[in-house]
Design a protein around this motif. Structure first.
Motif, PDB file in Angstrom:
ATOM      1  N   ARG A 209      -5.611   6.727 -10.716  1.00 32.69           N
ATOM      2  CA  ARG A 209      -5.423   5.370  -9.940  1.00 32.69           C
ATOM      3  C   ARG A 209      -5.771   6.209  -8.462  1.00 32.69           C
ATOM      4  NH1 ARG A 209       0.769   2.936  -8.604  1.00 32.69           N
ATOM      5  NH2 ARG A 209      -0.115   1.460  -7.200  1.00 32.69           N
ATOM      6  N   THR A 214      -4.293  -0.837  -5.811  1.00 35.14           N
ATOM      7  CA  THR A 214      -3.124  -1.821  -6.407  1.00 35.14           C
ATOM      8  C   THR A 214      -3.384  -1.538  -8.140  1.00 35.14           C
ATOM      9  OG1 THR A 214      -4.786  -3.433  -6.409  1.00 35.14           O
ATOM     10  CG2 THR A 214      -3.060  -3.176  -4.596  1.00 35.14           C
ATOM     11  N   PHE A 215      -2.732  -2.059  -8.718  1.00 34.55           N
ATOM     12  CA  PHE A 215      -2.807  -1.996 -10.277  1.00 34.55           C
ATOM     13  C   PHE A 215      -4.190  -2.777 -10.598  1.00 34.55           C
ATOM     14  CE2 PHE A 215       2.095  -1.519 -10.159  1.00 34.55           C
ATOM     15  CZ  PHE A 215       1.849  -0.197 -10.172  1.00 34.55           C
ATOM     16  N   GLU A 216      -4.126  -4.024  -9.679  1.00 35.56           N
ATOM     17  CA  GLU A 216      -5.202  -4.888 -10.279  1.00 35.56           C
ATOM     18  C   GLU A 216      -6.376  -3.946  -9.796  1.00 35.56           C
ATOM     19  OE1 GLU A 216      -5.078  -9.099  -9.272  1.00 35.56           O
ATOM     20  OE2 GLU A 216      -7.072  -8.891  -8.153  1.00 35.56           O
ATOM     21  N   GLU A 217      -6.743  -3.236  -8.904  1.00 38.32           N
ATOM     22  CA  GLU A 217      -7.918  -2.798  -8.592  1.00 38.32           C
ATOM     23  C   GLU A 217      -8.037  -1.603  -9.591  1.00 38.32           C
ATOM     24  OE1 GLU A 217      -7.835  -3.058  -3.451  1.00 38.32           O
ATOM     25  OE2 GLU A 217      -6.686  -1.303  -4.596  1.00 38.32           O
ATOM     26  N   ASP A 252       4.412   7.135  -8.515  1.00 40.60           N
ATOM     27  CA  ASP A 252       4.672   5.721  -8.949  1.00 40.60           C
ATOM     28  C   ASP A 252       5.284   5.556 -10.423  1.00 40.60           C
ATOM     29  OD1 ASP A 252       5.446   3.019  -9.059  1.00 40.60           O
ATOM     30  OD2 ASP A 252       3.573   2.447  -8.337  1.00 40.60           O
TER      31      ASP A 252
END
Ligand code: PEP
Ligand code: MN
Length: 339
Positions: A209, A214-217, A252
């Motif tokens: 990550r 973001t999670f979507e990215e 996170d």
């Protein structure tokens, strides 16, 4: 997609939205309540930018229901993806796989001493950077091809798979004979050309990550690799940048259950880069397994005080061994075992 119109929206404005959606290929269902009109648009388009609707006059709010990623989404493979290796190791199944090794490959002596210790403690794969993405151009940049050869030799000697970071397209062919997993680092999570090329490769990719992704990215980046035909993608939380400066990054942990809900892809956690502080690595590794991580990526160095990169976050071999013993106790509590 749901388009909620403002209470004051005129019929003309509602029609403009409806026509726009039809033009984009959606089938449109309109529902007019006592105060507000809501337009539902159904269609398979994934390339639609909802901001084009948000800016139309009379529109209050646009809500996307289906995710913009298809192959990486949980519904593509509800049972989850298991990445299998020729030696029988599986990532994404019931077992938690631990990848360990130095940040960078520095020398034969360093790599072999570390690899021997992590293998003995129960790691199943050896990590080590051959090409290093350093923040400063004056820092150690990695040994390149020499490091790859050492990684393969050490991996084969101690029965470990080999994981190393690829930074650019030209390195893929050089690395292919030596690595079992290509790591894409946080800084390259949105290097879309690199991701596309990795989509054509027949080896798994560990995708980290980005520091502010973001999670979507993250899932859209995985989609780039999968769209090329390579479905063996492992995602990795490695800490994001927040306002906190005590730690190098903020790991996170919630990313683990969230990604498991959004995606079928196995999820790794890297508490080394996630904290940047040696004595914080083991607690966060334990928490990651408790939260459901499928993989741990941990920096270990046989002599971290002399490491050329990330020594401060690298575990001593004895600390790693102690951590592995603890993980073997924690994993069964959440229905897992350590591979
Ligand atoms: C690494 O794993 O050594 C590394 C550079 O990681 P990241 O891309 O997460 O910073
Ligand atoms: Mn590192």
């Amino acid at each position: 997609m749901i388009v909620a119109m403002q209470e004051t929206a005129t019929e003309e404005q509602i029609q403009q939205v409806v026509e726009h959606l039809i033009e984009m290929g959606f089938s449109v269902h309109r529902s007019t309540g006592a105060r507000q009109t809501v337009v539902a648009a159904v269609g398979a388009r994934v390339d639609f930018d909802i901001r084009n609707l948000e800016v139309l006059s009379g529109v209050e709010h646009v809500h996307r229901i289906s995710a913009p990623y298809k192959l990486a989404g949980r519904s593509f493979r509800p049972a989850g993806t298991i990445v299998e290796f020729a030696n029988g190791l599986k990532i994404g199944g019931e077992q938690v796989v631990v990848i360990a090794g130095p940040c960078s490959v520095e020398s034969r002596e360093q790599l072999f001493a570390t690899a021997e210790r992590v293998a003995k403690a129960g790691a199943r794969a050896l990590r080590g950077g051959a090409f290093k993405p350093r923040s400063s151009p004056y820092s150690f940049q990695g040994l390149g091809l020499e490091a790859l050869k050492l990684l393969r030799e050490a991996g084969d000697r101690f029965g470990l798979l080999v994981v190393s970071e690829v930074m650019e397209i030209s390195q893929i062919a050089i690395m292919l004979p030596f690595v079992d997993i290509f790591q894409v680092g946080a800084r390259n999570m949105q290097n879309f050309n690199l991701l596309r090329e990795l989509g054509k490769v027949k080896k798994p990719v560990l995708l980290k990550r980005g520091i502010a992704a973001t999670f979507e990215e993250l899932l859209l980046s995985a989609e780039y690799i999968m769209a090329g035909g390579n479905y063996n993608v492992i995602l990795c939380e490695r800490g994001i940048r927040t306002f906190e400066t005590y730690t190098r990054n903020t790991l996170d942990i919630s990313a683990i259950p969230i990604i498991h809900k959004l995606s079928h892809l196995p999820m790794a956690s890297d508490p080394s880069h996630g904290t940047g502080i040696r004595d914080k690595v083991a607690p966060m590794a334990r928490a990651s397994v408790a939260a459901g991580a499928d993989v741990l990526l941990i920096e270990v160095h046989h002599d971290p005080d002399k490491a050329l990169s990330d020594g401060a976050q690298s575990l001593y071999p004895d600390q790693f061994s102690e951590l592995m013993d603890q993980l073997r106790i924690i994993a069964p509590a959440v229905g897992r075992t350590i591979a």
